[in-house]
Design an enzyme around this catalytic site. Structure first.
Site, PDB file in Angstrom:
ATOM      1  N   CYS A  71     -38.023 -13.363 -12.692  1.00 42.14           N
ATOM      2  CA  CYS A  71     -39.433 -13.329 -13.084  1.00 42.14           C
ATOM      3  C   CYS A  71     -39.724 -12.266 -14.136  1.00 42.14           C
ATOM      4  O   CYS A  71     -40.854 -12.128 -14.583  1.00 42.14           O
ATOM      5  CB  CYS A  71     -40.306 -13.122 -11.853  1.00 42.14           C
ATOM      6  SG  CYS A  71     -39.878 -14.304 -10.568  1.00 42.14           S
TER       7      CYS A  71
ATOM      8  N   HIS B 285     -47.933  -7.763 -12.586  1.00 42.06           N
ATOM      9  CA  HIS B 285     -47.036  -8.864 -12.226  1.00 42.06           C
ATOM     10  C   HIS B 285     -47.838  -9.797 -11.314  1.00 42.06           C
ATOM     11  O   HIS B 285     -47.849 -10.990 -11.512  1.00 42.06           O
ATOM     12  CB  HIS B 285     -45.767  -8.333 -11.569  1.00 42.06           C
ATOM     13  CG  HIS B 285     -44.737  -9.388 -11.353  1.00 42.06           C
ATOM     14  ND1 HIS B 285     -44.285 -10.181 -12.378  1.00 42.06           N
ATOM     15  CD2 HIS B 285     -44.086  -9.811 -10.233  1.00 42.06           C
ATOM     16  CE1 HIS B 285     -43.392 -11.053 -11.890  1.00 42.06           C
ATOM     17  NE2 HIS B 285     -43.262 -10.851 -10.596  1.00 42.06           N
TER      18      HIS B 285
ATOM     19  N   GLU C  28     -46.691  -3.714  -5.650  1.00 49.90           N
ATOM     20  CA  GLU C  28     -47.238  -3.334  -6.959  1.00 49.90           C
ATOM     21  C   GLU C  28     -48.345  -2.294  -6.776  1.00 49.90           C
ATOM     22  O   GLU C  28     -48.490  -1.367  -7.584  1.00 49.90           O
ATOM     23  CB  GLU C  28     -47.761  -4.574  -7.701  1.00 49.90           C
ATOM     24  CG  GLU C  28     -48.031  -4.292  -9.175  1.00 49.90           C
ATOM     25  CD  GLU C  28     -48.090  -5.567 -10.023  1.00 49.90           C
ATOM     26  OE1 GLU C  28     -48.080  -6.681  -9.453  1.00 49.90           O
ATOM     27  OE2 GLU C  28     -48.152  -5.428 -11.258  1.00 49.90           O
TER      28      GLU C  28
ATOM     29  N   LYS D  28     -51.893 -14.467 -13.496  1.00 46.82           N
ATOM     30  CA  LYS D  28     -51.357 -15.531 -12.630  1.00 46.82           C
ATOM     31  C   LYS D  28     -52.431 -16.124 -11.726  1.00 46.82           C
ATOM     32  O   LYS D  28     -52.244 -17.226 -11.201  1.00 46.82           O
ATOM     33  CB  LYS D  28     -50.190 -14.998 -11.802  1.00 46.82           C
ATOM     34  CG  LYS D  28     -48.965 -14.624 -12.640  1.00 46.82           C
ATOM     35  CD  LYS D  28     -47.798 -14.167 -11.789  1.00 46.82           C
ATOM     36  CE  LYS D  28     -46.578 -13.790 -12.613  1.00 46.82           C
ATOM     37  NZ  LYS D  28     -46.659 -12.424 -13.206  1.00 46.82           N
TER      38      LYS D  28
ATOM     39  N   HIS E  10     -47.695 -18.742 -11.734  1.00 43.02           N
ATOM     40  CA  HIS E  10     -46.522 -17.930 -12.063  1.00 43.02           C
ATOM     41  C   HIS E  10     -45.612 -18.749 -12.985  1.00 43.02           C
ATOM     42  O   HIS E  10     -44.939 -19.675 -12.537  1.00 43.02           O
ATOM     43  CB  HIS E  10     -45.787 -17.534 -10.792  1.00 43.02           C
ATOM     44  CG  HIS E  10     -44.736 -16.485 -11.000  1.00 43.02           C
ATOM     45  ND1 HIS E  10     -44.297 -16.089 -12.257  1.00 43.02           N
ATOM     46  CD2 HIS E  10     -44.039 -15.729 -10.117  1.00 43.02           C
ATOM     47  CE1 HIS E  10     -43.381 -15.161 -12.128  1.00 43.02           C
ATOM     48  NE2 HIS E  10     -43.195 -14.918 -10.848  1.00 43.02           N
TER      49      HIS E  10
ATOM     50  N   PHE F  58     -36.956 -11.469  -8.738  1.00 44.99           N
ATOM     51  CA  PHE F  58     -35.971 -11.685  -7.671  1.00 44.99           C
ATOM     52  C   PHE F  58     -34.652 -11.109  -8.145  1.00 44.99           C
ATOM     53  O   PHE F  58     -34.283 -11.261  -9.299  1.00 44.99           O
ATOM     54  CB  PHE F  58     -35.719 -13.182  -7.483  1.00 44.99           C
ATOM     55  CG  PHE F  58     -36.686 -13.905  -6.609  1.00 44.99           C
ATOM     56  CD1 PHE F  58     -37.664 -13.239  -5.901  1.00 44.99           C
ATOM     57  CD2 PHE F  58     -36.608 -15.284  -6.495  1.00 44.99           C
ATOM     58  CE1 PHE F  58     -38.537 -13.934  -5.090  1.00 44.99           C
ATOM     59  CE2 PHE F  58     -37.478 -15.986  -5.686  1.00 44.99           C
ATOM     60  CZ  PHE F  58     -38.446 -15.316  -4.991  1.00 44.99           C
TER      61      PHE F  58
END
Lengths: 421, 372
Positions: A174, A314, A325, A344, A349, A408
């Site tokens: 990501c 993010h 976060e 997002k 995403h 990830f």
């Protein structure tokens, strides 16, 4: 023309976007500022037996009335659209003669089910569907080979735009889109290139990819009202919404941009990264790698945390990401965290594209001095004491933006974007 | 600001075995290790037995990976150990060249057989049902490309930075090139770069069979293979790259010096040929007469012809060894493996060793190794 470390300053002279909110920068950005959701019910393929039936989808004009394109075709098409827009805006190079390398952030690709089933249907007898039978049917299908090679998309884009040298395709989950920009920045800072074409593209809204994410319990299953499903930083968030799109940035040394009289849209002031060694899908609970990446980016830009005016999150909308976060924000900025919002919440995403799309939106935030909102913010999470720019865009003085990307596999990359000098 | 970059660690696994010593026969056209029955009509060079526990001590970690990730993670551990750099991993930069991980072959075959007989409107929903019920939840991460790097971080603690390049042979050459360039300009002192490839995989054979370049039937010497002369080989190689000053300061022995590396991608049409691309790359390297050539020639016909043309035009080079003869072609692992063999070559007395890489489809790369 040099930064605090004596490196060439890196300017952005072209931006291109394709998102579920629209084709091009203007449509996508207008939708984002309006707080519009680009998430919809999946129409590309049947959704029976799926736990999640919603996604952000980009419907390409050439798909009308035919089978959907494969992921690599979709990635290539959206990347090309975004790059066309960015290169045209930058007004750089002759046609198909971009004066620098290509860095393409994209997902891994492979032979997909429609192709596999087409091959299986060519087989006959009891062995139909076995790999030896698929191989017999596939042998010599050069187009299938070139389509599914990891280097295929980048090679075709390199040819189309005439970029220099070997195209670099990359994945950091990501954080991929941010990594592609970081590689371009480094090439210019190193003096290896005067310009770079950096793209993040994603086109994985297809059954197997959706099911894989679903089996990881990563996706929102709030199918009833797709526009309400992506709820970053909100109390009832239950996962991210898969999406797709692309962004392209033309990067140049500020010196060469000035020399050719180009309009400078903004600067990439710094990039920072830190890998996590804790777990395949979860950050270390101490937040060390996230905090390290944020701090490294700010330091690389020659700034103090207090000089960051806004953070492009993010902000995936998974319970875990948003919690971590928040921890990172508090650790880096203390009590005086700047506003943070998640694109997002509207576009979902976009995975491999996210870091690039969000860097583009960060530059537009600076250009228009307006913070895009985090929509679907109905019930604040008491564990997230942040100004998430709830639901409605607002004006703000913004000179420097931190854009976060956490992947990830523990791959974390942060960028600092700044106003044109 | 340009610092010399040394190779201070090598983690190498091929069908011949583990480590440089076991692989020296590849430098003299030694006999291959083959598996010809399992994937017939395609011969492959299999993996040797690995003592996984020695580099991936936790069984839980081993279970979280499929063979390709395990192989790469294992070789990365060997490289770190060989560089005596276990205590340097937190600031070590990582660039991995990755392909795709293993699919669930049994599930693919069962679904393909069932759905091929259904009309398309029934096949779509049935595909969802079979995948949702049949895919192991952990398989996704166990096969995801960037999770080889993720596992190297988790198992070995390499956390300076982490990047994964995709793009077959080229990805590996660029992984090493960019890792070295970052060290040379002072972004870090030590880096780990490389790739892995498992040849005995039906899913990858499907991809390469589509190219029409896979060799069929019993194994044969490269020179005796036709246009379709590609034999896949299992291999993994990771290199620890380190600035000379950092290596000297910690008393690390350099295995070889990376004197230059250059990559390109010809369109392989008309004058934009792979041979011309490689010739232009060679002009950027300080190659001296007598340099041994460690050729990555894969066996794929067009790339083979281009490389022969390039080598014929390269003045005064030393002996040429085509390592795929013995090891097979290992895609993302090929260029790093040949860099490791080039290090062995200069250690054994070659004045320089030039590594070539001509991708089966695209990508040209050259690197020059010198003794310390």
């Amino acid at each position: 023309m040099r930064d605090h470390l004596g490196r060439p300053i890196v300017a952005v002279t072209g931006i291109g976007l394709v998102t579920p909110l629209g084709f091009g920068v203007a449509e996508s950005w207008a939708g984002l500022l309006a707080g519009r959701s680009g998430i919809s019910r999946i129409t590309r393929f049947p959704t029976e037996h799926l736990r999640t039936t919603i996604a952000g989808q980009v419907v390409l004009p050439e798909e009308a009335g035919r089978e959907p394109l494969s992921s690599p075709e979709r990635v290539e098409r959206m990347a090309a659209l975004a790059a066309e827009e960015a290169v045209a805006e930058a007004g750089i190079g002759a046609r198909a003669n971009f004066p620098g390398p290509l860095f393409l952030g994209m997902p891994p690709v492979e032979v997909e089910w429609p192709s596999r089933l087409a091959l299986a249907r060519q087989g006959n007898g009891g062995e139909a569907g076995s790999y030896p039978a698929l191989i017999a049917a596939a042998t010599g299908q050069q187009a299938l080979f070139e389509s599914c090679l990891f280097g295929g998309v980048g090679e075709r884009l390199a040819e189309r735009f005439g970029t220099r040298g070997a195209p670099i395709s990359l994945t950091t989950a990501c954080a991929t889109g941010a990594s592609s920009i970081q590689l371009g920045v480094e090439a210019i800072q190193r003096g290896e290139a005067e310009a770079a074409l950096c793209i993040g593209a994603e086109g994985s809204v297809q059954p197997e990819a959706l099911i894989r994410f679903s089996l990881l319990s990563a996706l929102s299953a709030r199918n009833e009202d797709p526009t309400k499903a992506s709820r970053p930083f909100e109390k009832s968030r239950d996962g991210f919404v898969m999406s797709e799109g692309a962004a392209a940035l033309v990067l140049e040394s500020l010196e060469s941009a000035r020399a050719r009289g180009a309009t400078v849209l903004g600067l990439v002031l710094g990039a920072g990264e830190k890998a996590d060694s804790f777990h395949r899908t979860r950050s270390n609970p101490d937040g060390g790698a996230i905090i390290g990446a944020m701090r490294a980016a700010i330091a690389d830009a020659g700034l103090e945390p207090g000089q960051i005016d806004y953070v492009n999150a993010h902000g995936t909308g998974t319970p875990e990401n948003d919690k971590m976060e928040t921890l990172g924000m508090r650790a880096v900025f203390g009590e005086a965290s700047p506003p943070i919002s998640s694109n997002k919440s509207m576009i979902g995403h976009t995975l491999s594209a996210a870091g690039a799309i969000e860097a583009a939106f960060s530059l537009l935030t600076i250009r228009d001095q307006r913070l895009p909102p985090t929509i679907n913010h109905e019930v604040p999470d008491p564990a997230i004491p942040l100004d998430v720019v709830p639901n409605v865009a607002r004006d703000a003085k913004v000179t420097q933006v931190l854009s976060n990307s956490f992947g990830f596999g523990g791959q974390n990359v942060c960028l600092v974007l700044g106003a044109a000098p | 600001m340009s610092q010399p970059v040394w190779i201070t660690g090598i983690g190498l696994v091929t069908s011949l075995g583990e480590g440089l010593e076991a692989n020296r026969p590849a430098l003299s056209g030694g006999a291959p290790v083959l598996e010809e029955a399992t994937f017939a009509p395609f011969p492959v060079h299999p993996l040797p037995p690995l003592n996984l526990d020695s580099q991936i001590p936790k069984k839980g970690d081993q279970r979280q990976m499929e063979p390709w990730q395990r192989l790469g993670t294992y070789a990365a551990g060997l490289a770190i150990e060989s560089a005596a750099a276990r205590d340097l991993v937190s600031d070590m930069h990582l660039v991995v060249a990755a392909g795709g991980g293993e699919r669930d072959i049994g599930l693919d075959e069962a679904i393909s057989a069932e759905l091929a007989r259904l009309p398309p409107e029934e096949a779509g929903p049935k595909l969802n049902e079979r995948l949702a019920g049949g895919l192991r939840p952990t398989l996704f991460l166990a096969q995801l490309s960037n999770l080889l790097a993720g596992n190297i971080s988790i198992v070995h603690g390499v956390t300076g930075s982490s990047r994964t390049f995709m793009g077959e042979e080229s990805a590996a050459a660029d992984a090493v090139r960019i890792a070295a360039a970052r060290l040379a300009e002072g972004r870090g002192d030590i880096a780990l770069a490389g790739g892995a490839y498992v040849a005995g995989r039906w899913d990858m054979l499907l991809l390469y069979a589509a190219s029409g370049t896979l060799h069929r039937g019993p194994w044969a010497r490269l020179a005796e293979r036709g246009e379709a002369g590609l034999v896949m080989g299992s291999a993994a190689c990771f290199l620890v790259l380190e600035t000379e000053s950092h290596a000297r300061a910690r008393g690390a022995a350099g295995l070889a010096k990376l004197a230059g590396i250059a990559t390109g991608a010809a369109r392989r049409r008309g004058t934009d040929s792979a041979a011309a691309s490689a010739t232009a790359l060679a002009a950027r390297l300080p190659i001296r007469p007598g340099a041994a050539v460690i050729s990555g020639m894969s066996g794929a016909g067009a790339a083979r012809a281009a490389e022969e043309e390039f080598l014929a035009s390269l003045p005064g080079h030393g002996p040429v060894v085509r390592t795929a003869e013995t090891l097979g072609h290992s895609v993302e692992a090929a260029f790093p493996t040949n860099l490791a063999l080039a290090a062995a070559s200069v250690q054994a007395g070659a004045p320089q060793a030039l590594v070539t890489g001509f991708g089966v489809w695209r990508g040209e790369a050259l690197a020059l190794m010198e003794p310390i």
